[in-house]
Design a protein around this motif. Structure first.
Motif, PDB file in Angstrom:
ATOM      1  N   SER A  23       0.803  -1.221   0.000  1.00 38.46           N
ATOM      2  CA  SER A  23       0.000   0.000   0.000  1.00 38.46           C
ATOM      3  C   SER A  23       0.839   1.277   0.000  1.00 38.46           C
ATOM      4  CB  SER A  23      -0.956   0.006   1.191  1.00 38.46           C
ATOM      5  OG  SER A  23      -0.232  -0.076   2.405  1.00 38.46           O
ATOM      6  N   LYS A  24       2.035   1.224   0.535  1.00 37.55           N
ATOM      7  CA  LYS A  24       2.908   2.408   0.585  1.00 37.55           C
ATOM      8  C   LYS A  24       4.116   2.173  -0.315  1.00 37.55           C
ATOM      9  CE  LYS A  24       0.886   4.375   4.240  1.00 37.55           C
ATOM     10  NZ  LYS A  24       0.105   5.521   4.214  1.00 37.55           N
ATOM     11  N   THR A  25       4.403   3.128  -1.181  1.00 32.18           N
ATOM     12  CA  THR A  25       5.565   2.987  -2.048  1.00 32.18           C
ATOM     13  C   THR A  25       6.850   3.281  -1.278  1.00 32.18           C
ATOM     14  OG1 THR A  25       5.456   5.280  -2.792  1.00 32.18           O
ATOM     15  CG2 THR A  25       4.283   3.651  -4.126  1.00 32.18           C
ATOM     16  N   LEU A  26       7.929   2.697  -1.775  1.00 28.26           N
ATOM     17  CA  LEU A  26       9.237   2.975  -1.190  1.00 28.26           C
ATOM     18  C   LEU A  26       9.625   4.399  -1.538  1.00 28.26           C
ATOM     19  CD1 LEU A  26      11.907   2.179   0.170  1.00 28.26           C
ATOM     20  CD2 LEU A  26      12.659   1.285  -2.051  1.00 28.26           C
ATOM     21  N   GLN A  27       9.864   5.201  -0.497  1.00 31.86           N
ATOM     22  CA  GLN A  27      10.242   6.600  -0.677  1.00 31.86           C
ATOM     23  C   GLN A  27      11.723   6.827  -0.381  1.00 31.86           C
ATOM     24  OE1 GLN A  27       8.010   9.045  -1.664  1.00 31.86           O
ATOM     25  NE2 GLN A  27       6.472   7.443  -1.854  1.00 31.86           N
ATOM     26  N   GLY A  28      12.383   5.854   0.198  1.00 33.85           N
ATOM     27  CA  GLY A  28      13.783   5.989   0.586  1.00 33.85           C
ATOM     28  C   GLY A  28      13.937   5.930   2.092  1.00 33.85           C
ATOM     29  N   ASP A  29      13.079   6.660   2.809  1.00 34.54           N
ATOM     30  CA  ASP A  29      13.182   6.686   4.268  1.00 34.54           C
ATOM     31  C   ASP A  29      12.305   5.626   4.940  1.00 34.54           C
ATOM     32  OD1 ASP A  29      10.758   7.866   3.623  1.00 34.54           O
ATOM     33  OD2 ASP A  29      10.966   9.514   5.046  1.00 34.54           O
ATOM     34  N   ASN A  30      11.565   4.861   4.159  1.00 32.18           N
ATOM     35  CA  ASN A  30      10.690   3.839   4.723  1.00 32.18           C
ATOM     36  C   ASN A  30      11.095   2.435   4.241  1.00 32.18           C
ATOM     37  OD1 ASN A  30       9.841   4.259   2.059  1.00 32.18           O
ATOM     38  ND2 ASN A  30       7.706   3.810   2.517  1.00 32.18           N
ATOM     39  N   TYR A  31      12.373   2.260   3.966  1.00 29.79           N
ATOM     40  CA  TYR A  31      12.835   1.004   3.373  1.00 29.79           C
ATOM     41  C   TYR A  31      12.501  -0.213   4.237  1.00 29.79           C
ATOM     42  CZ  TYR A  31      15.623  -2.759   1.529  1.00 29.79           C
ATOM     43  OH  TYR A  31      16.011  -3.968   1.035  1.00 29.79           O
ATOM     44  N   SER A  32      12.745  -0.163   5.534  1.00 30.64           N
ATOM     45  CA  SER A  32      12.544  -1.368   6.345  1.00 30.64           C
ATOM     46  C   SER A  32      11.073  -1.783   6.370  1.00 30.64           C
ATOM     47  CB  SER A  32      13.101  -1.208   7.758  1.00 30.64           C
ATOM     48  OG  SER A  32      12.410  -0.221   8.461  1.00 30.64           O
ATOM     49  N   THR A  33      10.165  -0.841   6.480  1.00 29.94           N
ATOM     50  CA  THR A  33       8.735  -1.159   6.461  1.00 29.94           C
ATOM     51  C   THR A  33       8.315  -1.656   5.084  1.00 29.94           C
ATOM     52  OG1 THR A  33       8.340   0.556   8.107  1.00 29.94           O
ATOM     53  CG2 THR A  33       6.419  -0.225   6.881  1.00 29.94           C
ATOM     54  N   ALA A  37       7.002  -5.475   3.922  1.00 36.48           N
ATOM     55  CA  ALA A  37       5.705  -5.654   3.270  1.00 36.48           C
ATOM     56  C   ALA A  37       5.850  -6.336   1.905  1.00 36.48           C
ATOM     57  CB  ALA A  37       4.998  -4.305   3.117  1.00 36.48           C
ATOM     58  N   ILE A  38       6.833  -5.939   1.123  1.00 33.21           N
ATOM     59  CA  ILE A  38       6.995  -6.544  -0.201  1.00 33.21           C
ATOM     60  C   ILE A  38       7.468  -7.985  -0.074  1.00 33.21           C
ATOM     61  CG2 ILE A  38       9.357  -5.818  -0.764  1.00 33.21           C
ATOM     62  CD1 ILE A  38       6.671  -5.395  -3.300  1.00 33.21           C
ATOM     63  N   CYS A  39       8.307  -8.268   0.908  1.00 36.66           N
ATOM     64  CA  CYS A  39       8.746  -9.654   1.126  1.00 36.66           C
ATOM     65  C   CYS A  39       7.580 -10.547   1.529  1.00 36.66           C
ATOM     66  CB  CYS A  39       9.852  -9.713   2.183  1.00 36.66           C
ATOM     67  SG  CYS A  39      11.457  -9.190   1.580  1.00 36.66           S
ATOM     68  N   ILE A  40       6.702 -10.052   2.370  1.00 39.05           N
ATOM     69  CA  ILE A  40       5.520 -10.825   2.756  1.00 39.05           C
ATOM     70  C   ILE A  40       4.643 -11.092   1.526  1.00 39.05           C
ATOM     71  CG2 ILE A  40       3.339 -10.734   4.042  1.00 39.05           C
ATOM     72  CD1 ILE A  40       4.926  -9.184   6.232  1.00 39.05           C
ATOM     73  N   SER A  41       4.425 -10.073   0.717  1.00 33.31           N
ATOM     74  CA  SER A  41       3.604 -10.236  -0.485  1.00 33.31           C
ATOM     75  C   SER A  41       4.225 -11.217  -1.464  1.00 33.31           C
ATOM     76  CB  SER A  41       3.406  -8.885  -1.176  1.00 33.31           C
ATOM     77  OG  SER A  41       2.648  -8.029  -0.378  1.00 33.31           O
ATOM     78  N   LEU A  42       5.523 -11.100  -1.697  1.00 36.73           N
ATOM     79  CA  LEU A  42       6.195 -12.007  -2.628  1.00 36.73           C
ATOM     80  C   LEU A  42       6.238 -13.432  -2.085  1.00 36.73           C
ATOM     81  CD1 LEU A  42       9.067  -9.705  -3.892  1.00 36.73           C
ATOM     82  CD2 LEU A  42       7.057 -10.481  -5.181  1.00 36.73           C
ATOM     83  N   SER A  43       6.404 -13.564  -0.781  1.00 36.76           N
ATOM     84  CA  SER A  43       6.389 -14.887  -0.171  1.00 36.76           C
ATOM     85  C   SER A  43       5.013 -15.533  -0.334  1.00 36.76           C
ATOM     86  CB  SER A  43       6.760 -14.797   1.305  1.00 36.76           C
ATOM     87  OG  SER A  43       6.678 -16.050   1.922  1.00 36.76           O
ATOM     88  N   LEU A  76       9.806  -8.150 -11.256  1.00 35.69           N
ATOM     89  CA  LEU A  76      10.479  -6.868 -11.497  1.00 35.69           C
ATOM     90  C   LEU A  76       9.469  -5.740 -11.668  1.00 35.69           C
ATOM     91  CD1 LEU A  76      13.152  -5.427 -11.934  1.00 35.69           C
ATOM     92  CD2 LEU A  76      13.049  -6.109 -14.329  1.00 35.69           C
ATOM     93  N   VAL A  77       8.431  -5.961 -12.445  1.00 37.51           N
ATOM     94  CA  VAL A  77       7.433  -4.916 -12.633  1.00 37.51           C
ATOM     95  C   VAL A  77       6.646  -4.662 -11.345  1.00 37.51           C
ATOM     96  CG1 VAL A  77       5.494  -6.255 -13.553  1.00 37.51           C
ATOM     97  CG2 VAL A  77       5.853  -3.941 -14.334  1.00 37.51           C
ATOM     98  N   TRP A  78       6.399  -5.707 -10.561  1.00 36.02           N
ATOM     99  CA  TRP A  78       5.731  -5.487  -9.268  1.00 36.02           C
ATOM    100  C   TRP A  78       6.582  -4.605  -8.365  1.00 36.02           C
ATOM    101  CZ3 TRP A  78       4.337 -11.312  -8.377  1.00 36.02           C
ATOM    102  CH2 TRP A  78       3.194 -11.635  -9.093  1.00 36.02           C
ATOM    103  N   ILE A  79       7.884  -4.844  -8.353  1.00 32.37           N
ATOM    104  CA  ILE A  79       8.769  -4.010  -7.536  1.00 32.37           C
ATOM    105  C   ILE A  79       8.776  -2.581  -8.069  1.00 32.37           C
ATOM    106  CG2 ILE A  79      11.169  -3.585  -6.876  1.00 32.37           C
ATOM    107  CD1 ILE A  79      11.503  -6.654  -6.695  1.00 32.37           C
ATOM    108  N   LEU A  80       8.912  -2.423  -9.378  1.00 32.51           N
ATOM    109  CA  LEU A  80       8.934  -1.077  -9.960  1.00 32.51           C
ATOM    110  C   LEU A  80       7.637  -0.326  -9.681  1.00 32.51           C
ATOM    111  CD1 LEU A  80      10.698  -1.797 -13.368  1.00 32.51           C
ATOM    112  CD2 LEU A  80      11.670  -0.696 -11.338  1.00 32.51           C
ATOM    113  N   ASN A  81       6.513  -1.048  -9.618  1.00 30.21           N
ATOM    114  CA  ASN A  81       5.225  -0.419  -9.301  1.00 30.21           C
ATOM    115  C   ASN A  81       5.105  -0.039  -7.829  1.00 30.21           C
ATOM    116  OD1 ASN A  81       4.250  -0.647 -11.898  1.00 30.21           O
ATOM    117  ND2 ASN A  81       3.155  -2.546 -11.521  1.00 30.21           N
ATOM    118  N   SER A  82       6.016  -0.521  -7.002  1.00 30.97           N
ATOM    119  CA  SER A  82       5.896  -0.278  -5.565  1.00 30.97           C
ATOM    120  C   SER A  82       6.956   0.670  -5.017  1.00 30.97           C
ATOM    121  CB  SER A  82       5.957  -1.608  -4.802  1.00 30.97           C
ATOM    122  OG  SER A  82       7.259  -2.134  -4.840  1.00 30.97           O
TER     123      SER A  82
END
Length: 105
Positions: A23-33, A37-43, A76-82
């Motif tokens: 739900s939240k895109t990577l902005q740079g300062d929110n990498y750990s969150t 989230a992306i690891c949970i989704s990909l898993s 790759l496209v899922w990551i780029l979209n996030s």
């Protein structure tokens, strides 16, 4: 059918390139969150191995290479979209999700 869900080279009919996995895109300062989230989704989609390197690409002459490439491109496209568009532009030319993952903040 049970073996299909265990195979990382299977996509659900709802898995599309335009899907947003977090739900939240990577902005740079929110990498750990974001990365959690992306690891949970990909898993949940059985695709985390494409990012963390536990699913190695086959050699290009292997019949499985095209299949691996297809799923790598989908992830790759899922990551780029996030990620924020500035971050996406800095990693969009990588061809491997593991390379993108390694270059993210």
């Amino acid at each position: 059918m049970a073996t299909d869900i265990l195979n990382p080279f299977v996509l659900h009919p709802f898995d599309q390139p335009g899907n947003i996995l977090v739900s939240k895109t990577l902005q740079g300062d929110n990498y750990s969150t974001w990365s959690r989230a992306i690891c949970i989704s990909l898993s949940a989609k059985n695709k985390l191995g494409l990012v963390d390197g536990t699913i190695d690409p086959p050699v290009e002459i292997d019949k499985q290479f095209a299949l691996w490439q297809r799923y790598n491109d989908m992830v790759l496209v899922w990551i780029l979209n996030s990620v924020h568009e500035d971050i996406a532009s800095s990693v969009s030319y990588y061809t491997s999700t593991t390379d993108v993952w390694a270059d993210l903040p």
